[in-house]
Design a protein around this motif. Structure first.
Motif, short mmCIF file in Angstrom:
data_model
loop_
_atom_site.label_atom_id
_atom_site.label_comp_id
_atom_site.label_asym_id
_atom_site.label_seq_id
_atom_site.Cartn_x
_atom_site.Cartn_y
_atom_site.Cartn_z
N ALA A 19 0.82 -1.21 0.00
CA ALA A 19 0.00 0.00 0.00
C ALA A 19 0.85 1.26 0.00
CB ALA A 19 -0.92 0.00 1.22
N GLY A 20 2.17 1.13 0.17
CA GLY A 20 3.04 2.27 0.41
C GLY A 20 3.57 2.15 1.83
N ILE A 21 4.67 2.80 2.12
CA ILE A 21 5.35 2.59 3.40
C ILE A 21 5.16 3.80 4.30
CG2 ILE A 21 7.56 1.97 4.46
CD1 ILE A 21 8.36 0.88 1.70
N ALA A 22 4.04 3.84 5.00
CA ALA A 22 3.73 4.96 5.89
C ALA A 22 4.60 4.91 7.14
CB ALA A 22 2.27 4.94 6.28
N HIS A 23 4.94 6.07 7.69
CA HIS A 23 5.82 6.11 8.86
C HIS A 23 5.17 5.50 10.09
CE1 HIS A 23 3.78 9.34 11.11
NE2 HIS A 23 3.46 9.81 9.92
N VAL A 24 3.83 5.35 10.06
CA VAL A 24 3.13 4.78 11.21
C VAL A 24 3.11 3.25 11.17
CG1 VAL A 24 1.67 6.80 11.54
CG2 VAL A 24 0.90 4.94 10.03
N ASP A 25 3.55 2.64 10.05
CA ASP A 25 3.53 1.19 9.95
C ASP A 25 4.48 0.57 10.98
OD1 ASP A 25 1.76 1.35 7.89
OD2 ASP A 25 3.24 1.06 6.30
N SER A 26 4.03 -0.53 11.58
CA SER A 26 4.88 -1.23 12.53
C SER A 26 6.01 -1.93 11.80
CB SER A 26 4.06 -2.24 13.33
OG SER A 26 3.50 -3.21 12.47
N GLY A 27 7.13 -2.12 12.47
CA GLY A 27 8.25 -2.83 11.87
C GLY A 27 8.94 -2.06 10.77
N ASN A 28 8.89 -0.73 10.83
CA ASN A 28 9.44 0.08 9.75
C ASN A 28 10.94 -0.12 9.57
OD1 ASN A 28 8.09 1.64 7.88
ND2 ASN A 28 7.40 3.10 9.41
N ALA A 29 11.67 -0.31 10.67
CA ALA A 29 13.12 -0.47 10.56
C ALA A 29 13.47 -1.68 9.70
CB ALA A 29 13.74 -0.59 11.94
N SER B 46 14.62 -4.08 4.06
CA SER B 46 14.25 -4.87 2.88
C SER B 46 14.16 -3.99 1.65
CB SER B 46 12.90 -5.57 3.12
OG SER B 46 12.99 -6.50 4.15
N VAL B 47 13.57 -2.80 1.80
CA VAL B 47 13.46 -1.87 0.68
C VAL B 47 14.84 -1.52 0.15
CG1 VAL B 47 12.81 0.49 0.03
CG2 VAL B 47 11.23 -0.93 1.36
N TYR B 48 15.78 -1.25 1.04
CA TYR B 48 17.14 -0.90 0.63
C TYR B 48 17.79 -2.06 -0.13
CZ TYR B 48 22.14 -0.03 0.86
OH TYR B 48 23.46 0.12 0.53
N ARG B 49 17.67 -3.28 0.41
CA ARG B 49 18.30 -4.44 -0.21
C ARG B 49 17.73 -4.71 -1.60
NH1 ARG B 49 16.80 -7.70 3.15
NH2 ARG B 49 15.30 -9.00 2.05
N ARG C 264 12.84 7.56 5.77
CA ARG C 264 13.95 6.68 5.40
C ARG C 264 13.66 5.98 4.08
NH1 ARG C 264 18.98 6.71 5.35
NH2 ARG C 264 18.54 6.31 3.17
N SER C 265 12.43 5.49 3.89
CA SER C 265 12.09 4.81 2.65
C SER C 265 12.12 5.78 1.47
CB SER C 265 10.71 4.15 2.75
OG SER C 265 9.68 5.11 2.82
N LEU D 179 14.03 8.45 1.19
CA LEU D 179 15.43 8.72 0.88
C LEU D 179 16.04 7.57 0.08
CD1 LEU D 179 16.68 10.26 4.25
CD2 LEU D 179 16.33 11.46 2.08
N THR D 180 15.71 6.33 0.49
CA THR D 180 16.24 5.15 -0.20
C THR D 180 15.75 5.08 -1.64
OG1 THR D 180 16.40 3.88 1.86
CG2 THR D 180 16.29 2.62 -0.20
N LEU D 181 14.47 5.34 -1.84
CA LEU D 181 13.85 5.12 -3.14
C LEU D 181 13.97 6.31 -4.09
CD1 LEU D 181 10.57 3.38 -1.92
CD2 LEU D 181 12.53 2.27 -3.02
N PHE D 182 14.06 7.52 -3.55
CA PHE D 182 13.97 8.70 -4.40
C PHE D 182 15.19 9.62 -4.36
CE2 PHE D 182 9.44 8.08 -2.80
CZ PHE D 182 9.11 7.19 -3.82
N VAL D 183 16.08 9.42 -3.39
CA VAL D 183 17.23 10.34 -3.24
C VAL D 183 18.56 9.58 -3.35
CG1 VAL D 183 18.37 12.02 -1.77
CG2 VAL D 183 15.87 11.91 -1.82
N ASP D 184 18.79 8.62 -2.45
CA ASP D 184 20.07 7.92 -2.42
C ASP D 184 20.34 7.17 -3.73
OD1 ASP D 184 20.22 8.83 0.14
OD2 ASP D 184 19.68 6.93 1.09
#
Length: 327
Positions: free
Chosen positions: A223-233, A238-241, A266-267, A269-274
């Motif tokens: 659904a997209g990675i909202a900052h309120v989702d549990s287990g975000n770290a 996984s998104v980075y890998r 964080r997601s 930055l990983t997907l759109f910046v880094d």
């Protein structure tokens, strides 16, 4: 070639060779299946995501090809088992046949073998919660929509949004049957409410995973990675890998039910910046967001603002991705 009976757990991803069978946990067809098919290169490998016991074959035009399965000890692919496909198996759509102590089961369209140099192709986007998706008899997708989808002759299908009325196993199995006659690989991308109910994961595993199609790579983001989702770290790890694994693809594309500024920083930055994705296929974008994410170069691909059409066709080639009829 002698077949061995192996216990492992099944999933979906790249290619396959001689394969042992799958016993489902709570459902009669865990993935790979319609909704999360294995998309593999000839002679490649794919992951398996549920308990496997017995013998597994690929089936097309009455011909069976055995596939070998081994435990995914190195965790090179998603899932706990790895299937390998002989290079001699030609590209095409295959049913996955599982033969075990409880008899035989068939998963239509569970495996698609796609050549690495597939070239130009088209993607059909189906917005599951689009206008007209729910029929008077309660089905989520009308016959008219399914006929229109088949006529597009799309090479790859993403179904994004609200897939079921109640998020139940029965609901997902019904939707899966609705798409079982589509020739192309059909990939489901559920909404947040469905992921919270848990039945999606029971049938399809983690909603965040990568697939490759020809020269291109797609990162499914649920659904997209909202900052309120549990287990975000852990999720951001996984998104980075996965983003790193798809870096060498011609086009790197995210697929999500919706995009918003409530996504984890964080997601983003990983997907759109880094290491920015080239495109983000998305079912819903806030108004006045523009053609790209607020930072970086990643371009949105999907429906025009205000469009009520549940079906959108995207053309993919050397010059990029664009809606059919655009330019």
């Amino acid at each position: 070639m002698m077949l061995r009976t192996i216990r492992c757990i099944s999933m979906v991803f790249f290619g396959a060779m001689l394969l042992p069978a799958v016993a489902a946990s709570g459902a009669d067809a865990p993935w790979p299946c319609v909704g999360r098919p294995a998309i593999v290169a000839p002679g490649g490998q794919f992951g398996l995501g549920d308990i496997v016991e017995g013998t597994v074959f690929l089936l097309a035009d009455g011909t069976r090809t055995a596939v070998s399965v081994l435990p995914n000890e190195a965790a090179m692919l998603e899932g706990v088992g790895i299937g390998s496909i002989p290079e001699s198996v030609p590209p095409g759509r295959y049913d996955l046949v599982v033969t075990g102590a409880d008899g035989e089961s068939v998963r239509p369209g569970a495996v698609h073998i796609v050549a690495p140099d597939f070239g130009n192709y088209s993607i059909a986007l189906v917005r599951a919660d689009g206008v007209g998706a729910v029929t008077p008899d309660g089905r989520m997708f009308s016959d008219g929509l399914m006929e229109k989808l088949a006529l597009t002759a799309a090479d790859l299908v993403f179904v994004v949004g609200t897939l079921t009325r109640d998020g139940s196993v029965t609901g997902y199995e019904s939707v899966r049957r609705r798409f079982s006659d589509i020739a192309a690989p059909v990939v489901f991308c559920p909404d947040r409410a469905e992921l919270l109910r848990g039945a999606y994961r029971e049938l399809f595993g983690n909603a965040v995973y990568p697939i490759r199609f020809g020269a291109d790579g797609f990162l499914l983001l649920g659904a997209g990675i909202a900052h309120v989702d549990s287990g975000n770290a852990a999720l951001n790890g996984s998104v980075y890998r996965h983003r790193r694994d798809l870096r060498a693809c011609r086009w790197s594309v995210g697929v999500a039910g919706r995009f918003g500024l409530d996504w984890s920083v964080r997601s983003q930055l990983t997907l759109f910046v880094d290491d920015p994705l080239d495109y983000l296929i998305v079912g819903e974008v806030p108004e006045a967001m523009g053609e790209k994410v607020p930072w970086g170069r990643t371009r949105f691909v999907g429906w025009e603002s205000g469009s009520a059409d549940p079906l959108q066709l995207i053309v993919v080639g050397e010059s990029g991705m664009r809606p059919r009829g655009d330019g």
